[in-house]
Design a protein around this motif. Structure first.
Motif, PDB file in Angstrom:
ATOM      1  N   UNK A  89     -70.961  22.734   9.481  1.00  0.00           N
ATOM      2  CA  UNK A  89     -69.769  22.031   8.991  1.00  0.00           C
ATOM      3  C   UNK A  89     -68.792  21.753  10.131  1.00  0.00           C
ATOM      4  N   UNK A  90     -68.593  22.771  11.005  1.00  0.00           N
ATOM      5  CA  UNK A  90     -67.680  22.601  12.136  1.00  0.00           C
ATOM      6  C   UNK A  90     -68.161  21.493  13.064  1.00  0.00           C
ATOM      7  N   UNK A  91     -69.466  21.473  13.336  1.00  0.00           N
ATOM      8  CA  UNK A  91     -70.019  20.471  14.253  1.00  0.00           C
ATOM      9  C   UNK A  91     -69.805  19.065  13.709  1.00  0.00           C
ATOM     10  N   UNK A  92     -70.029  18.890  12.401  1.00  0.00           N
ATOM     11  CA  UNK A  92     -69.847  17.574  11.783  1.00  0.00           C
ATOM     12  C   UNK A  92     -68.374  17.185  11.791  1.00  0.00           C
ATOM     13  N   UNK A  93     -67.492  18.148  11.544  1.00  0.00           N
ATOM     14  CA  UNK A  93     -66.052  17.855  11.570  1.00  0.00           C
ATOM     15  C   UNK A  93     -65.603  17.443  12.967  1.00  0.00           C
ATOM     16  N   UNK A  94     -66.100  18.151  13.982  1.00  0.00           N
ATOM     17  CA  UNK A  94     -65.756  17.814  15.368  1.00  0.00           C
ATOM     18  C   UNK A  94     -66.251  16.408  15.694  1.00  0.00           C
ATOM     19  N   UNK A  95     -67.506  16.139  15.328  1.00  0.00           N
ATOM     20  CA  UNK A  95     -68.081  14.814  15.606  1.00  0.00           C
ATOM     21  C   UNK A  95     -67.282  13.720  14.901  1.00  0.00           C
ATOM     22  N   UNK A  96     -66.940  13.952  13.633  1.00  0.00           N
ATOM     23  CA  UNK A  96     -66.176  12.950  12.886  1.00  0.00           C
ATOM     24  C   UNK A  96     -64.797  12.746  13.500  1.00  0.00           C
ATOM     25  N   UNK A  97     -64.171  13.841  13.931  1.00  0.00           N
ATOM     26  CA  UNK A  97     -62.861  13.734  14.561  1.00  0.00           C
ATOM     27  C   UNK A  97     -62.909  12.923  15.842  1.00  0.00           C
ATOM     28  N   UNK A  98     -63.904  13.212  16.681  1.00  0.00           N
ATOM     29  CA  UNK A  98     -64.039  12.491  17.947  1.00  0.00           C
ATOM     30  C   UNK A  98     -64.330  11.014  17.703  1.00  0.00           C
ATOM     31  N   UNK A  99     -65.283  10.746  16.796  1.00  0.00           N
ATOM     32  CA  UNK A  99     -65.640   9.358  16.480  1.00  0.00           C
ATOM     33  C   UNK A  99     -64.436   8.603  15.924  1.00  0.00           C
ATOM     34  N   UNK A 100     -63.670   9.258  15.056  1.00  0.00           N
ATOM     35  CA  UNK A 100     -62.507   8.605  14.446  1.00  0.00           C
ATOM     36  C   UNK A 100     -61.447   8.264  15.490  1.00  0.00           C
ATOM     37  N   UNK A 101     -61.169   9.220  16.387  1.00  0.00           N
ATOM     38  CA  UNK A 101     -60.166   8.981  17.422  1.00  0.00           C
ATOM     39  C   UNK A 101     -60.571   7.805  18.310  1.00  0.00           C
TER      40      UNK A 101
END
Length: 201
Positions: free
Chosen positions: A44-56
């Motif tokens: 879950x953390x990895x997906x959240x980090x990836x989504x955060x980076x992609x979104x930014x």
């Protein structure tokens, strides 16, 4: 109005780049030896980090790269070198770092970035957001991004079932296999970055 073509195009592009099936053995190798709940949290953390980076990067990617004077090829080479270091640790079996630190590092690096939110995915999202010239197209782009991350989470979440089948010996084998795959991905990413530098020279 929701644009199905834009959604499908970006989703397929991200699926190929982020490669949910290919991430499974790497995830299993990097999270080996941890309790199931910890592994689920790390997925879950990895997906959240990836989504955060992609979104930014989707929102202000061009501005960030321009401000830092960083080119896309440089981003690719740096990501490849980082992946190569992780791959060497997997191949040599260096797993003696403190568990808490290791959990955090694996969820953030390399799982969240640059494995999931790598240069290829970042560039694809930057371009897709830039080309979206209407509210409906923007909604389609962001829906594709969200859908892709849901797929990634489901794949990693249920890959934990494999551990119950392959046992400890299988996990060691998967870890070495993940190291080999990851090193190949890293080298290819470095080659792609170098080729882009040469072409742009």
């Amino acid at each position: 109005m929701f644009d199905v073509a834009v959604f499908g195009s970006l989703f397929l592009t991200l699926f190929v780049i982020m490669d949910p099936p290919g991430i499974t053995p790497i995830f299993l190798g990097l999270t080996a030896g941890r309790p199931a709940k910890v592994q689920q949290r790390m997925a879950f953390q990895a997906v959240c980090v990836a989504f955060g980076v992609i979104s930014v990067f989707g929102l202000v990617g061009h501005q960030i790269l321009d401000y830092l004077h960083v080119s896309v090829p440089a981003l690719m080479i740096a990501g490849g070198l980082l992946l190569l270091l992780i791959a060497l640790d997997l191949l040599t079996g260096k797993t003696d770092e403190p568990k808490q630190t290791k959990d955090v590092n694996v969820a953030l690096v390399p799982l969240g970035m640059p494995l999931l939110a790598g240069p290829g995915a970042i560039v694809s999202v930057i371009l897709a957001v830039q080309d979206a010239d209407s509210v409906g197209t923007q909604i389609s782009v962001w829906a594709a991004i969200v859908a892709m991350h849901v797929v990634l989470w489901l794949v990693m979440r249920y890959s934990l079932l494999i551990i119950r089948v392959i046992k400890d010996g299988g996990v060691v084998l998967v870890t070495r296999l993940a190291g080999m795959m990851l090193s190949a991905i890293a080298v290819q990413q470095i080659i792609n970055g170098v080729l882009q530098v040469i072409e742009g020279a």
